[in-house]
Design an enzyme around this catalytic site. Structure first.
Site, PDB file in Angstrom:
ATOM      1  N   GLY A 204      64.045  57.936  60.749  1.00  0.00           N
ATOM      2  CA  GLY A 204      64.492  56.655  60.233  1.00  0.00           C
ATOM      3  C   GLY A 204      65.630  56.131  61.079  1.00  0.00           C
TER       4      GLY A 204
ATOM      5  CG  ASP B 274      68.340  47.240  59.860  1.00  0.00           C
ATOM      6  OD1 ASP B 274      67.912  46.505  60.780  1.00  0.00           O
ATOM      7  OD2 ASP B 274      68.352  48.486  59.922  1.00  0.00           O
TER       8      ASP B 274
ATOM      9  N   GLY C  87      59.042  61.243  59.982  1.00  0.00           N
ATOM     10  CA  GLY C  87      59.454  60.440  61.119  1.00  0.00           C
ATOM     11  C   GLY C  87      60.955  60.342  61.177  1.00  0.00           C
TER      12      GLY C  87
END
Ligand SMILES: *[C@@H]1O[C@H](CO)[C@@H](O)[C@H](O)[C@H]1NC(C)=O
Ligand SMILES: *[C@@H]1O[C@H](CO)[C@@H](O)[C@H](O)[C@H]1NC(C)=O
Ligand SMILES: *[C@@H]1O[C@H](CO)[C@@H](O)[C@H](O)[C@H]1NC(C)=O
Ligand SMILES: *[C@@H]1O[C@H](CO)[C@@H](O)[C@H](O)[C@H]1NC(C)=O
Ligand SMILES: *[C@@H]1O[C@H](CO)[C@@H](O)[C@H](O)[C@H]1NC(C)=O
Ligand SMILES: *[C@@H]1O[C@H](CO)[C@@H](O)[C@H](O)[C@H]1NC(C)=O
Ligand SMILES: *[C@@H]1O[C@H](CO)[C@@H](O)[C@H](O)[C@H]1NC(C)=O
Ligand SMILES: *[C@@H]1O[C@H](CO)[C@@H](O)[C@H](O)[C@H]1NC(C)=O
Ligand SMILES: *[C@@H]1O[C@H](CO)[C@@H](O)[C@H](O)[C@H]1NC(C)=O
Length: 756
Positions: free
Chosen positions: A545, A661, A543
């Site tokens: 990031g 985050d 995927g």
């Protein structure tokens, strides 16, 4: 005569003239087939040549081999470019033209034909005759392919002819026999290989018995007869039955006080030659089709003696008939590719007798091969005595033993063959090899033990080698000389288990270098990352990031990894990269994702993490089907894990870290659904007593950022707690913080109510 008769009867001189012209055109002597003293020499660069009158043969220069070597020879014009043989005679087969640009064929002062290079004293080749009428010799290529040196004033006086000096080809009309005046026999000697016309090992010559019977014998190295044509009965040879069938060949035997030879006539275009593989071949080329082999003798290459050379083993394989036994290698690859095995195989390691300090030799069994002929026999000897007899004899290279006795061989083994079905019988030969060749022995039932021992030795060696490598690597690091290229995939495989964390002590000016040095983090080559991820194949992509794509990879030992590539446009520069690696390498907690290594290659910055089988939290949480897998127990564990990880970051690690985050996509789940905090690209280290900090660059994800951070850039550990709170609500409700839900308060509110 004809012309004169016509002239007598002809009344019209003009007609006669035309007729004369026509006749001249049809029957004229084409001066091209001769070469005389006054003419300019035939030169290699101009590719000069002369043709026979019938246009079948040509005398000129040709090149063979790599690097190219030039020769003077005669060839069949229509066969040039064919795979079959076309060169029928070579003047200077032992002496190729070493300076082709200056070489030329010309007449010497004394009337001889000479092939000269730059140096006039040393011709490459010459007819080398004495007492020639120096001003009246000429060379001519006759229709049968015979090059003659003759008297220009009397064409039937022939001083020299190429038919007296055949190379490997016997042309119709050519002579194959002996000379009774003490000159060389007229014999065929094969080319070394298809690209090298110099004399090979095989020859074919006429043998006349005292009782008068004649036959052609085929010899290896002018000594070992390997095939014979059988006795000549006046019409055919005993062992060439094909000659009887093909009355295209008409043979004749000539014997006078000077010479004895045979020659043949053929009703079709054909040539006979001795191939570089030792076979005698008759080929023909019908005008309309490709040349083909009429017959070849001996029929099988296995009858050619020592085709595979010293220590070579012949086996029935037309494309690759020779190979070398264990412990030997082909003498020359380029030559064996042309099936020139005349030099056979070379021993890789010298035997103990040639090398005083060497360990004891041993014997390797070669199963089922025919015995070379030059043995020494010892009768009634046991196997052990036979072996000992060979071992104690420095010249002995092999032995074999059977119930009737012991045979040993000294020197090179020639003509070993693996018997094909039928015919020859093989036996096991024990070949002497140096101790250095000793590896996995195939002897008896001990081989399993040997395999185990070998594997153990190899494994111990590997471990030793690796530990040595590591200690060297560490020493190098102390000296500040890390070499990135020394870390390959294998090394990386090992270093994941023992990589140590250390504080960065040396600071360098170079940012990149510092990134490497601050932590003792396995740094490995780009090549190994490529290998692990199958060249970053799409199939391996997990995927995208926050900063770039993430790939799945596999190490040599099977351990799975996640490879995070930091895209160049991501905004995460070298600084962030350094930040992240420095941070994570120093962090050790079960709820933090473990960094295994990193890689810097030009602009590419790559992080290698442990692979998380269950991807990230958002993958489950926001998928209507998958969220069912997260039962309340699991959710509690996840929440607790995140809290523990965060607590470690804020409270218990040596450096206080603000993640900045926190969001579901940065919570990874391992195979047991245990959460691990990842993505430290934006994390900040703050001092122990520093409660809050300020930044001009506000980074993070909207929806998870606390208002004071999002608006004023003010952040502290509380910013993370705010994000954790949002995360918590998401985990409990299963709804996206930033999603759009059209039913008022929504289940999140209800949940909060229920909880309180
Ligand atoms: C020389 O001439 C022959 C034909 O006569 C031709 O096949 C060959 O390619 C020529 N060689 C060179 C180097 O021009
Ligand atoms: C050959 O010819 C040259 C000049 O053409 C002459 O000088 C020489 O004497 C001649 N030699 C013989 C043996 O006739
Ligand atoms: C030509 O040579 C042949 C053989 O050498 C000889 O028999 C013959 O007499 C010669 N002819 C002349 C015209 O010299
Ligand atoms: C002549 O010698 C050949 C070859 O050695 C042999 O085969 C043949 O029998 C002999 N003939 C006579 C009559 O001795
Ligand atoms: C061929 O024989 C000669 C001596 O007759 C010898 O020196 C040479 O080594 C032999 N060649 C091979 C390949 O055995
Ligand atoms: C081959 O033919 C030539 C010319 O026709 C003849 O002189 C010669 O005797 C023949 N040779 C044989 C072996 O028949
Ligand atoms: C013949 O040799 C070639 C090349 O080494 C090999 O690929 C092939 O399997 C061999 N064939 C046999 C029947 O051994
Ligand atoms: C033993 O070997 C020799 C030579 O290879 C062979 O001639 C003989 O027949 C063999 N004897 C037995 C019993 O196999
Ligand atoms: C040797 O090889 C041949 C041909 O493959 C086979 O027929 C024969 O049985 C083998 N002999 C032994 C003793 O293995």
């Amino acid at each position: 005569m004809l012309v004169r008769d016509m002239g007598i009867h002809g009344t019209r001189p003009f007609l006669l003239f035309v007729l004369l012209l026509l006749l001249r055109a049809c029957f004229s002597v084409n001066a091209d087939d001769t070469f005389t003293k006054g003419q300019p020499p035939l030169s290699v660069i101009d590719n000069d040549s002369i043709s026979s009158k019938n246009g079948i043969f040509e005398l000129g220069f040709f090149e063979r081999g790599t690097p190219k070597k030039f020769y003077l020879g005669i060839w069949v014009k229509s066969l040039v470019g064919q795979t079959q043989k076309n060169i029928v005679w070579v003047a200077n087969r032992e002496n190729h033209l070493s300076d082709p640009y200056n070489s030329k064929l010309e007449f010497s002062e004394d009337g001889n034909l000479v092939l000269l290079g730059a140096s006039p004293k040393k011709p490459f080749w010459s007819t080398n005759l004495q007492n020639l009428p120096s001003n009246s010799t000429e060379a001519a290529l006759l229709d049968d392919g015979n090059l003659v040196l003759r008297d220009r004033s009397n064409l039937s006086t022939i001083f020299w002819e190429s038919f007296d000096y055949p190379t490997d080809t016997w042309l119709p009309g050519g002579k194959l026999g002996i000379d009774k005046t003490g000159k060389e026999p007229k014999q065929l000697i094969s080319w070394k290989n298809s690209e090298d016309p110099s004399p090979g090992l095989f020859s074919c010559s006429l043998r006349i018995d005292p009782n008068g019977s004649i036959e052609y014998i085929f010899e290896w190295n002018r000594s070992q007869v390997y095939w014979s044509s059988g006795v000549w009965n006046g019409e055919t040879f005993a062992f060439i039955p094909e000659m009887r069938l093909n009355y295209v060949f008409k043979l004749g035997f000539v014997s006078n006080e000077k010479e004895a030879y045979m020659s043949y006539n053929s009703s079709i275009m054909s040539i006979c030659y001795l191939d570089s593989t030792g076979q005698f071949k008759a080929i023909t080329w019908p005008p309309t089709s490709e040349p083909w082999v009429l017959w070849a003798q001996p029929k099988s290459l296995s009858d050619v003696y020592a085709l595979c050379g010293p220590f070579g083993v012949y086996h029935d394989n037309t494309s690759q008939p020779c190979d070398c036994p264990k412990g030997f290698e082909p003498f020359s690859d380029t030559r064996t590719r042309q099936n020139d095995w005349s030099s056979g195989c070379l021993r890789r390691h010298p035997l103990q007798c040639e090398n005083r300090n060497a360990k004891k030799d041993w014997f390797q069994k070669i199963p089922n091969v025919t015995s070379p002929i030059n043995w020494k026999a010892y009768s009634a000897m046991s196997d052990a005595r036979c072996k000992l007899a060979c071992m104690n004899n420095c010249f002995c290279t092999a032995y074999t033993h059977n119930s009737s006795g012991c045979l040993i061989w000294e020197g090179a083994l020639l003509n070993m063959q693996r018997p094909s079905d039928g015919g020859k019988v093989g036996s096991d030969i024990y070949l002497r090899l140096a101790a250095d060749e000793r590896q996995i022995s195939t002897k008896g039932t001990k081989w399993k033990v040997w395999v185990i021992v070998a594997v153990l030795v190899a494994a111990t060696g590997l471990i030793l080698c690796l530990s040595v490598c590591f200690s060297i690597k560490r020493k190098l690091k102390h000296k500040g000389e890390t070499a990135a290229s020394s870390n390959d995939l294998m090394l990386f495989d090992f270093s994941t288990e023992i990589h140590a964390i250390s504080d960065g002590t040396n600071s360098q000016d170079n940012d990149k270098k510092r990134g490497k040095k601050d932590v003792e983090l396995p740094l490995f080559s780009y090549e190994s990352v490529l290998a692990a991820t199958d060249n970053f194949s799409a199939a391996n992509k997990l995927g995208e990031g926050g900063f770039g794509p993430v790939y799945k990879g596999k190490l040599l030992k099977g351990k799975e990894i996640a490879v995070k590539m930091l895209s160049k446009r991501s905004g995460q520069g070298l600084e962030e990269f350094r930040n992240e690696t420095t941070l994570i390498a120093k962090l050790q907690h079960r709820n933090l994702v473990k960094l295994l290594g990193c890689c810097i290659e030009g602009d590419e910055k790559i992080l290698i993490y442990e692979y998380m089988h269950n991807k990230s939290l958002d993958f489950y949480l926001f998928d209507p089907a998958k969220k069912k897998m997260l039962d309340w127990g699991t959710r509690i564990h996840i929440i607790e894990g995140i809290a523990q990880g965060l607590l470690y970051l804020h409270q218990y690690s040596r450096l206080r870290i603000i993640h900045r985050d926190m969001k579901p996509s940065n919570i990874l789940l391992d195979s047991e659904m245990k959460p691990k905090i990842s993505d430290f690209g934006m994390a900040r280290i703050v001092g122990d007593n520093e409660i809050q900090a300020n930044t001009n660059r506000i980074v993070g994800t909207f929806g998870y950022m606390s208002p004071e951070y999002a608006m004023e850039g003010l952040y502290s550990i509380k910013s993370d707690v705010f994000s954790f709170g949002v995360l918590l609500l998401e985990i409990v409700s299963g709804k996206k913080n930033t999603g759009f839900y059209n039913h008022g308060l929504g289940s999140c509110g209800e949940m909060v109510k229920a909880w309180s």
